[in-house]
Design a protein around this motif. Sequence first.
Motif, PDB file in Angstrom:
ATOM      1  N   THR A 132      -8.474  16.715  56.117  1.00 53.82           N
ATOM      2  CA  THR A 132      -8.109  18.074  56.516  1.00 53.82           C
ATOM      3  C   THR A 132      -6.634  18.347  56.268  1.00 53.82           C
ATOM      4  O   THR A 132      -5.775  17.511  56.559  1.00 53.82           O
ATOM      5  N   TYR A 133      -6.374  19.541  55.740  1.00 61.02           N
ATOM      6  CA  TYR A 133      -5.008  20.005  55.514  1.00 61.02           C
ATOM      7  C   TYR A 133      -4.819  21.367  56.163  1.00 61.02           C
ATOM      8  O   TYR A 133      -5.758  22.161  56.266  1.00 61.02           O
ATOM      9  N   TRP A 134      -3.599  21.602  56.589  1.00 57.00           N
ATOM     10  CA  TRP A 134      -3.194  22.953  56.946  1.00 57.00           C
ATOM     11  C   TRP A 134      -2.658  23.594  55.676  1.00 57.00           C
ATOM     12  O   TRP A 134      -1.918  22.971  54.919  1.00 57.00           O
ATOM     13  N   TRP A 135      -3.065  24.820  55.402  1.00 50.55           N
ATOM     14  CA  TRP A 135      -2.570  25.514  54.220  1.00 50.55           C
ATOM     15  C   TRP A 135      -1.944  26.840  54.627  1.00 50.55           C
ATOM     16  O   TRP A 135      -2.290  27.430  55.659  1.00 50.55           O
ATOM     17  N   THR A 136      -1.013  27.277  53.843  1.00 54.08           N
ATOM     18  CA  THR A 136      -0.411  28.585  54.058  1.00 54.08           C
ATOM     19  C   THR A 136      -0.062  29.192  52.707  1.00 54.08           C
ATOM     20  O   THR A 136       0.358  28.480  51.787  1.00 54.08           O
ATOM     21  N   TYR A 153      -0.001  22.966  51.015  1.00 56.43           N
ATOM     22  CA  TYR A 153      -0.896  22.163  51.849  1.00 56.43           C
ATOM     23  C   TYR A 153      -0.104  21.035  52.500  1.00 56.43           C
ATOM     24  O   TYR A 153       0.662  20.343  51.828  1.00 56.43           O
ATOM     25  N   VAL A 154      -0.307  20.849  53.804  1.00 55.72           N
ATOM     26  CA  VAL A 154       0.322  19.748  54.544  1.00 55.72           C
ATOM     27  C   VAL A 154      -0.778  19.005  55.289  1.00 55.72           C
ATOM     28  O   VAL A 154      -1.628  19.635  55.949  1.00 55.72           O
ATOM     29  N   ILE A 155      -0.772  17.686  55.189  1.00 58.01           N
ATOM     30  CA  ILE A 155      -1.774  16.890  55.890  1.00 58.01           C
ATOM     31  C   ILE A 155      -1.703  17.199  57.392  1.00 58.01           C
ATOM     32  O   ILE A 155      -0.615  17.332  57.962  1.00 58.01           O
ATOM     33  N   LYS A 156      -2.835  17.345  58.043  1.00 57.04           N
ATOM     34  CA  LYS A 156      -2.882  17.881  59.402  1.00 57.04           C
ATOM     35  C   LYS A 156      -2.114  17.029  60.411  1.00 57.04           C
ATOM     36  O   LYS A 156      -1.478  17.563  61.326  1.00 57.04           O
ATOM     37  N   ARG A 157      -2.130  15.726  60.270  1.00 59.53           N
ATOM     38  CA  ARG A 157      -1.462  14.891  61.275  1.00 59.53           C
ATOM     39  C   ARG A 157       0.051  15.110  61.275  1.00 59.53           C
ATOM     40  O   ARG A 157       0.700  14.969  62.315  1.00 59.53           O
ATOM     41  N   LEU A 158       0.629  15.473  60.126  1.00 59.17           N
ATOM     42  CA  LEU A 158       2.057  15.797  60.098  1.00 59.17           C
ATOM     43  C   LEU A 158       2.297  17.182  60.684  1.00 59.17           C
ATOM     44  O   LEU A 158       3.274  17.401  61.409  1.00 59.17           O
ATOM     45  N   LEU A 159       1.423  18.108  60.353  1.00 64.48           N
ATOM     46  CA  LEU A 159       1.547  19.456  60.914  1.00 64.48           C
ATOM     47  C   LEU A 159       1.560  19.411  62.436  1.00 64.48           C
ATOM     48  O   LEU A 159       2.377  20.072  63.085  1.00 64.48           O
ATOM     49  N   ASP A 160       0.670  18.618  63.022  1.00 74.38           N
ATOM     50  CA  ASP A 160       0.554  18.572  64.483  1.00 74.38           C
ATOM     51  C   ASP A 160       1.840  18.090  65.145  1.00 74.38           C
ATOM     52  O   ASP A 160       2.117  18.440  66.297  1.00 74.38           O
ATOM     53  N   LYS A 162       5.028  18.681  63.975  1.00 77.69           N
ATOM     54  CA  LYS A 162       6.133  19.643  63.819  1.00 77.69           C
ATOM     55  C   LYS A 162       5.595  21.033  63.457  1.00 77.69           C
ATOM     56  O   LYS A 162       6.135  21.717  62.588  1.00 77.69           O
ATOM     57  N   LYS A 163       4.573  21.459  64.154  1.00 73.96           N
ATOM     58  CA  LYS A 163       3.889  22.697  63.785  1.00 73.96           C
ATOM     59  C   LYS A 163       4.817  23.908  63.801  1.00 73.96           C
ATOM     60  O   LYS A 163       4.788  24.740  62.884  1.00 73.96           O
ATOM     61  N   THR A 164       5.651  24.023  64.816  1.00 75.23           N
ATOM     62  CA  THR A 164       6.548  25.177  64.920  1.00 75.23           C
ATOM     63  C   THR A 164       7.485  25.257  63.718  1.00 75.23           C
ATOM     64  O   THR A 164       7.729  26.335  63.170  1.00 75.23           O
ATOM     65  N   HIS A 165       8.004  24.114  63.296  1.00 74.04           N
ATOM     66  CA  HIS A 165       8.906  24.084  62.142  1.00 74.04           C
ATOM     67  C   HIS A 165       8.169  24.474  60.863  1.00 74.04           C
ATOM     68  O   HIS A 165       8.684  25.256  60.054  1.00 74.04           O
ATOM     69  N   PHE A 166       6.976  23.921  60.679  1.00 72.44           N
ATOM     70  CA  PHE A 166       6.217  24.236  59.468  1.00 72.44           C
ATOM     71  C   PHE A 166       5.872  25.721  59.390  1.00 72.44           C
ATOM     72  O   PHE A 166       5.866  26.310  58.310  1.00 72.44           O
ATOM     73  N   GLU A 167       5.589  26.324  60.523  1.00 68.59           N
ATOM     74  CA  GLU A 167       5.183  27.726  60.529  1.00 68.59           C
ATOM     75  C   GLU A 167       6.354  28.690  60.373  1.00 68.59           C
ATOM     76  O   GLU A 167       6.163  29.822  59.930  1.00 68.59           O
ATOM     77  N   SER A 168       7.565  28.249  60.712  1.00 68.46           N
ATOM     78  CA  SER A 168       8.699  29.174  60.737  1.00 68.46           C
ATOM     79  C   SER A 168       9.772  28.888  59.690  1.00 68.46           C
ATOM     80  O   SER A 168      10.713  29.665  59.553  1.00 68.46           O
ATOM     81  N   GLU A 169       9.639  27.790  58.936  1.00 70.21           N
ATOM     82  CA  GLU A 169      10.667  27.406  57.977  1.00 70.21           C
ATOM     83  C   GLU A 169      10.047  27.122  56.608  1.00 70.21           C
ATOM     84  O   GLU A 169       8.838  26.903  56.504  1.00 70.21           O
ATOM     85  N   ILE A 171       8.741  24.890  53.840  1.00 70.79           N
ATOM     86  CA  ILE A 171       8.012  23.665  54.174  1.00 70.79           C
ATOM     87  C   ILE A 171       8.618  22.402  53.572  1.00 70.79           C
ATOM     88  O   ILE A 171       8.694  21.357  54.232  1.00 70.79           O
ATOM     89  N   LEU A 172       9.064  22.470  52.340  1.00 68.21           N
ATOM     90  CA  LEU A 172       9.573  21.257  51.693  1.00 68.21           C
ATOM     91  C   LEU A 172      10.757  20.643  52.440  1.00 68.21           C
ATOM     92  O   LEU A 172      10.784  19.422  52.660  1.00 68.21           O
ATOM     93  N   PRO A 173      11.749  21.422  52.877  1.00 67.43           N
ATOM     94  CA  PRO A 173      12.837  20.831  53.660  1.00 67.43           C
ATOM     95  C   PRO A 173      12.362  20.216  54.977  1.00 67.43           C
ATOM     96  O   PRO A 173      12.934  19.222  55.439  1.00 67.43           O
ATOM     97  N   VAL A 174      11.322  20.793  55.594  1.00 66.96           N
ATOM     98  CA  VAL A 174      10.789  20.220  56.833  1.00 66.96           C
ATOM     99  C   VAL A 174      10.181  18.851  56.555  1.00 66.96           C
ATOM    100  O   VAL A 174      10.426  17.879  57.284  1.00 66.96           O
TER     101      VAL A 174
END
Length: 256
Positions: A132-136, A153-160, A162-169, A171-174
């Motif tokens: 599973t991946y989170w995609w945006t 696409y970011v693998i879900k375990r990493l998203l979980d 730092k979710k706030t950072h991934f959603e607001s910044e 993605i590559l720098p995060v």
Amino acid sequence: MVDNIHSVLKKQSRLPLSLKVKYVLRTRLERGEWTVGTRIPTLLELVAEYGVSRATVRAALDELEQEGLIERTRGKGTFVIGDASKEHWLMLPTDWRSLVEHIEHLKVRFTVLGSGYGSLAAEISTQTPAPTYWWTTRVNWADDIPYSFNTVYVIKRLLDLKKTHFESEPILPVINRYFKDELHSASQVLTIRAADGVVAKELHIEIGTAVAQALRVARNAQQEIVYAARVLYPAKYLSIETQFHPREESGRNPAA
């Protein structure tokens, strides 16, 4: 010569002939053949040069005028008012560190078009995807210019983690800031495509305009994909510079 040019214009693609003429004229502007302040050939001269109709050339000039590159004045002619040679302002990095620094330097802002959970797109990779991946999907902007259309696409375990950072910044720098230990290898493949209706609308370009597609994949030590992206850039903004080091590669003086 005219017959040859006309033949090439007709065979190159299914784009309307006026757009092909526009792109040929734009290329001449980008090369600096006609600089700011100079008068370009007349309508009749361009008709004779390209072997097309007046309506075709007029439509091509209309497009260039709308882009702010030329200005037509009745009784005087058509003059260059915009410097097309400076449009390739977006330098696409060819290594991971430079890519991260490039995004941070641009101070990117973005518009989110959608997000969710699912599998990797088949065109990105079929090698060792996670379940599973989170995609945006986002449009990135710099200086009020929409310069890239991205599905990331970011693998879900990493998203979980730092979710706030991934959603607001961006993605590559995060990824680089918090999960550098997860990065074992990364690759980027660049191809040239034609913009479809969705991409054209979001990037403020015409359908069929050339776009550069970058497919990026980052893997961990187990070769599991932890990050992937499909990024589309309008080709008119893009430039790529690659440094060669012949001494290091050959181990001897190339001039010897």
